[in-house]
Enzyme design. Structure first.
Site, mmCIF file in Angstrom:
data_model
loop_
_atom_site.group_PDB
_atom_site.id
_atom_site.type_symbol
_atom_site.label_atom_id
_atom_site.label_comp_id
_atom_site.label_asym_id
_atom_site.label_seq_id
_atom_site.Cartn_x
_atom_site.Cartn_y
_atom_site.Cartn_z
ATOM 1 N N TYR A 166 7.791 -12.348 23.476
ATOM 2 C CA TYR A 166 6.438 -11.847 23.194
ATOM 3 C C TYR A 166 5.503 -10.552 24.377
ATOM 4 O O TYR A 166 5.749 -10.393 24.462
ATOM 5 C CB TYR A 166 5.882 -13.258 23.392
ATOM 6 C CG TYR A 166 4.467 -13.167 23.136
ATOM 7 C CD1 TYR A 166 3.462 -12.644 21.674
ATOM 8 C CD2 TYR A 166 3.033 -13.427 24.013
ATOM 9 C CE1 TYR A 166 1.722 -12.761 21.427
ATOM 10 C CE2 TYR A 166 1.865 -13.300 24.126
ATOM 11 C CZ TYR A 166 1.085 -12.807 23.050
ATOM 12 O OH TYR A 166 0.126 -13.064 22.964
ATOM 13 N N ALA A 208 -9.121 -11.425 10.860
ATOM 14 C CA ALA A 208 -9.520 -12.210 9.939
ATOM 15 C C ALA A 208 -9.742 -12.975 10.529
ATOM 16 O O ALA A 208 -11.425 -14.375 9.846
ATOM 17 C CB ALA A 208 -8.244 -12.180 8.467
ATOM 18 N N ASP A 219 -9.330 -19.881 22.986
ATOM 19 C CA ASP A 219 -9.064 -20.657 22.090
ATOM 20 C C ASP A 219 -8.941 -19.954 20.849
ATOM 21 O O ASP A 219 -10.090 -20.151 19.692
ATOM 22 C CB ASP A 219 -10.233 -21.418 22.576
ATOM 23 C CG ASP A 219 -10.544 -22.943 21.883
ATOM 24 O OD1 ASP A 219 -9.383 -23.049 20.962
ATOM 25 O OD2 ASP A 219 -11.574 -22.821 21.613
ATOM 26 N N CYS A 232 -3.858 -6.438 4.231
ATOM 27 C CA CYS A 232 -2.510 -5.007 4.863
ATOM 28 C C CYS A 232 -1.595 -5.927 6.158
ATOM 29 O O CYS A 232 -1.721 -6.245 6.743
ATOM 30 C CB CYS A 232 -3.371 -4.615 5.496
ATOM 31 S SG CYS A 232 -2.215 -3.078 6.809
ATOM 32 N N LYS A 276 4.088 -7.285 24.950
ATOM 33 C CA LYS A 276 3.074 -6.525 25.225
ATOM 34 C C LYS A 276 3.545 -5.864 27.241
ATOM 35 O O LYS A 276 2.398 -5.259 26.892
ATOM 36 C CB LYS A 276 2.343 -7.942 25.734
ATOM 37 C CG LYS A 276 2.111 -8.977 24.420
ATOM 38 C CD LYS A 276 1.112 -8.392 23.878
ATOM 39 C CE LYS A 276 0.896 -9.443 22.753
ATOM 40 N NZ LYS A 276 -0.303 -8.224 21.544
HETATM 41 N N1 LIG Z 1 -4.810 -16.131 21.778
HETATM 42 C C1 LIG Z 1 -4.486 -15.892 22.871
HETATM 43 O O1 LIG Z 1 -4.144 -16.884 23.917
HETATM 44 C C2 LIG Z 1 -4.830 -14.290 22.738
HETATM 45 C C3 LIG Z 1 -3.951 -13.918 24.402
HETATM 46 C C4 LIG Z 1 -3.844 -12.809 24.533
HETATM 47 C C5 LIG Z 1 -3.580 -11.817 23.810
HETATM 48 N N2 LIG Z 1 -3.512 -12.469 22.185
HETATM 49 C C6 LIG Z 1 -3.276 -11.414 21.165
HETATM 50 O O2 LIG Z 1 -3.997 -11.412 20.154
HETATM 51 C C7 LIG Z 1 -4.405 -10.739 19.167
HETATM 52 C C8 LIG Z 1 -4.899 -11.442 17.887
HETATM 53 O O3 LIG Z 1 -3.567 -13.222 18.381
HETATM 54 P P1 LIG Z 1 -5.137 -14.372 18.021
HETATM 55 O O4 LIG Z 1 -4.917 -15.458 19.340
HETATM 56 O O5 LIG Z 1 -6.427 -14.625 17.751
HETATM 57 O O6 LIG Z 1 -4.126 -15.268 16.875
HETATM 58 P P2 LIG Z 1 -4.569 -16.084 15.696
HETATM 59 O O7 LIG Z 1 -3.080 -16.198 14.556
HETATM 60 O O8 LIG Z 1 -5.330 -16.385 15.416
HETATM 61 O O9 LIG Z 1 -4.888 -14.085 15.141
HETATM 62 C C9 LIG Z 1 -3.708 -13.382 14.794
HETATM 63 C C10 LIG Z 1 -4.141 -12.325 13.300
HETATM 64 O O10 LIG Z 1 -2.981 -11.883 12.507
HETATM 65 C C11 LIG Z 1 -3.527 -11.639 11.585
HETATM 66 N N3 LIG Z 1 -1.289 -10.879 10.907
HETATM 67 C C12 LIG Z 1 -0.509 -11.763 11.445
HETATM 68 N N4 LIG Z 1 0.467 -11.430 11.282
HETATM 69 C C13 LIG Z 1 0.100 -9.665 10.985
HETATM 70 C C14 LIG Z 1 0.629 -9.046 9.555
HETATM 71 N N5 LIG Z 1 1.665 -8.620 9.666
HETATM 72 N N6 LIG Z 1 -0.692 -7.985 9.518
HETATM 73 C C15 LIG Z 1 -1.590 -8.009 9.570
HETATM 74 N N7 LIG Z 1 -2.730 -9.004 9.893
HETATM 75 C C16 LIG Z 1 -1.246 -10.538 10.105
HETATM 76 C C17 LIG Z 1 -2.998 -13.478 11.078
HETATM 77 O O11 LIG Z 1 -3.380 -13.119 9.803
HETATM 78 C C18 LIG Z 1 -4.788 -13.541 11.944
HETATM 79 O O12 LIG Z 1 -5.963 -13.240 11.030
HETATM 80 C C19 LIG Z 1 -2.813 -11.223 19.126
HETATM 81 O O13 LIG Z 1 -2.468 -9.401 19.190
HETATM 82 C C20 LIG Z 1 -1.746 -12.336 20.424
HETATM 83 O O14 LIG Z 1 -0.631 -11.705 20.897
HETATM 84 C C21 LIG Z 1 -3.883 -13.813 21.773
HETATM 85 C C1 LIG Z 2 -0.280 -17.621 30.686
HETATM 86 C C2 LIG Z 2 -0.811 -17.231 29.288
HETATM 87 C C3 LIG Z 2 -1.859 -16.439 28.990
HETATM 88 C C4 LIG Z 2 -2.190 -15.642 28.098
HETATM 89 C C5 LIG Z 2 -1.816 -16.010 26.702
HETATM 90 C C6 LIG Z 2 -0.749 -15.287 25.582
HETATM 91 O O1 LIG Z 2 -0.986 -13.736 25.245
HETATM 92 C C7 LIG Z 2 -0.102 -15.701 25.055
HETATM 93 C C8 LIG Z 2 0.457 -16.366 24.909
HETATM 94 C C9 LIG Z 2 1.374 -17.709 23.830
HETATM 95 C C10 LIG Z 2 1.814 -17.941 23.822
HETATM 96 C C11 LIG Z 2 1.925 -19.118 24.750
HETATM 97 C C12 LIG Z 2 1.516 -20.923 24.852
HETATM 98 C C13 LIG Z 2 1.325 -21.855 25.579
HETATM 99 C C14 LIG Z 2 1.335 -23.206 25.370
HETATM 100 C C15 LIG Z 2 1.443 -24.419 26.652
HETATM 101 O O2 LIG Z 2 -0.111 -24.126 26.839
HETATM 102 C C16 LIG Z 2 2.252 -24.894 26.317
HETATM 103 O O3 LIG Z 2 2.123 -25.506 25.167
HETATM 104 C C17 LIG Z 2 3.743 -25.630 25.603
HETATM 105 C C18 LIG Z 2 4.285 -26.709 25.831
HETATM 106 C C19 LIG Z 2 5.386 -26.696 25.371
HETATM 107 C C20 LIG Z 2 6.439 -25.486 24.831
HETATM 108 C C21 LIG Z 2 8.062 -26.390 24.959
HETATM 109 C C22 LIG Z 2 8.946 -25.651 23.806
HETATM 110 O O4 LIG Z 2 8.300 -25.354 22.291
HETATM 111 O O5 LIG Z 2 9.727 -25.349 24.298
#
Ligand SMILES: NC(=O)c1ccc[n+]([C@@H]2O[C@H](COP(=O)([O-])OP(=O)(O)OC[C@H]3O[C@@H](n4cnc5c(N)ncnc54)[C@H](O)[C@@H]3O)[C@@H](O)[C@H]2O)c1
Ligand SMILES: CC/C=C\C[C@H](O)/C=C/C=C\C=C\C=C\[C@@H](O)[C@@H](O)C/C=C\CCC(=O)O
Length: 268
Positions: free
Chosen positions: A151, A14, A187, A62, A155
């Protein structure tokens, strides 16, 4: 695999990364079902994308932690597109160190549940055509991050799961390939709403903030490009494709490289 004319399911499609993957697939001519727990955002996304792609996009509410809801998605896809899915993207995920059980349930257990359903539907032994099963892992599937150890563990587990399935001859004989995409910071809302570990020390927090603030965040479309490569190239199986910010992190997004399993040896 030729994507044009294929049928794909994207969990968590979504918004964010999942939407980027959905758009990349549609752009290549796939028909796509968004399987997401957030009905309102899914419907809005479908409305926007249908302006360009018409009835090639639809959504099915879902919760990926529930087997019955996952299996209902495969049924609805068959009814709507008249064909089994060729591509399954296990993308839905959260970052929550506080509710760590839910983090494991969505990021790992649900990806396994969805994979079981996809293998059943796609495998040639069950009358399917074979296909590609992709996983949105993370760069945190191959490197540590002290702010989110659970987390990170989910992964790493996904990367391990993919490598195991890909090395199973019985799945290859079913015409199935498995790969994961491992992006750095993208982002999306996830990186701002993430519930990080409260046990991390100031140095780790500073490093995380500095890293996030010092790079141009990747775009969901950058992740989509990597997914297309993993689907189209039939030689890729069991791969973890890292999407990173490049040498400077500024203006040179995105850089793609394969993470290899550790190869160092030591003499004890
Ligand atoms: N944003 C990042 O920096 C980043 C980096 C690496 C990997 N990821 C991974 O990318 C994937 C998507 O993350 P994102 O950043 O787009 O987050 P997001 O929160 O923008 O999107 C997550 C989506 O998953 C859906 N979702 C959550 N729980 C669900 C459930 N139980 N059933 C079905 N749908 C569900 C949410 O409704 C949402 O649409 C995740 O697996 C995340 O770990 C994100
Ligand atoms: C190098 C990271 C690469 C990938 C992203 C990954 O898949 C997802 C990461 C999930 C969460 C990361 C959040 C990071 C946040 C930081 O930049 C910072 O904003 C955290 C700051 C304070 C945290 C203190 C606290 O809440 O205890």
């Amino acid at each position: 695999m030729k994507i044009d004319g294929s049928v794909a399911i994207v969990t968590g499609g979504a918004q964010g990364v999942g939407r980027g993957i959905v758009e990349a697939l549609l752009g290549k001519g796939a028909k796509v079902c968004i399987a997401d727990i957030n009905k309102a955002t899914s419907e809005l996304t479908v409305k926007e994308l249908a302006e360009t792609y018409g009835d090639k996009i639809f959504c099915k509410e879902c919760d990926v932690t529930k087997d019955a809801e996952i299996r209902a998605v495969f049924g609805v896809v068959q009814d709507k597109f008249g064909s089994r899915a060729d591509i399954m993207v296990n993308n839905a995920g959260i970052c929550d160190e506080f509710d760590f059980a839910r983090c494991v349930a969505i990021n790992l257990e649900a990806q396994i549940r969805c994979t079981h359903a996809a293998v059943e539907s796609m495998g040639v032994n069950n009358g399917g055509k074979g296909g590609v099963i992709l996983f949105t892992a993370s760069i945190l599937g191959v490197i540590p991050f002290q702010g989110a150890p659970v987390y990170c563990a989910t992964k790493h587990a996904v990367v391990g799961y993919v490598r195991c399935l890909a090395s199973c001859p019985s799945y290859s004989q079913c015409g199935l390939r498995f790969n994961c995409i491992c992006p750095s910071y993208v982002d999306t809302p996830l990186i701002s709403v993430a519930e990080l570990s409260k046990n991390i020390d100031a140095e780790c927090i500073d490093a995380a903030i500095e890293k996030r603030n010092s790079v141009d965040l990747l775009r969901p479309s950058d992740v989509g490009v990597g997914c297309i490569k993993l689907i189209e190239d039939d030689t890729l199986n069991g791969k973890a494709l890292v999407v990173n910010h490049g040498d400077t992190g500024r203006g040179d997004v995105a850089v793609y490289s394969f993470a290899e399993p550790p190869t160092d040896t030591i003499k004890l």
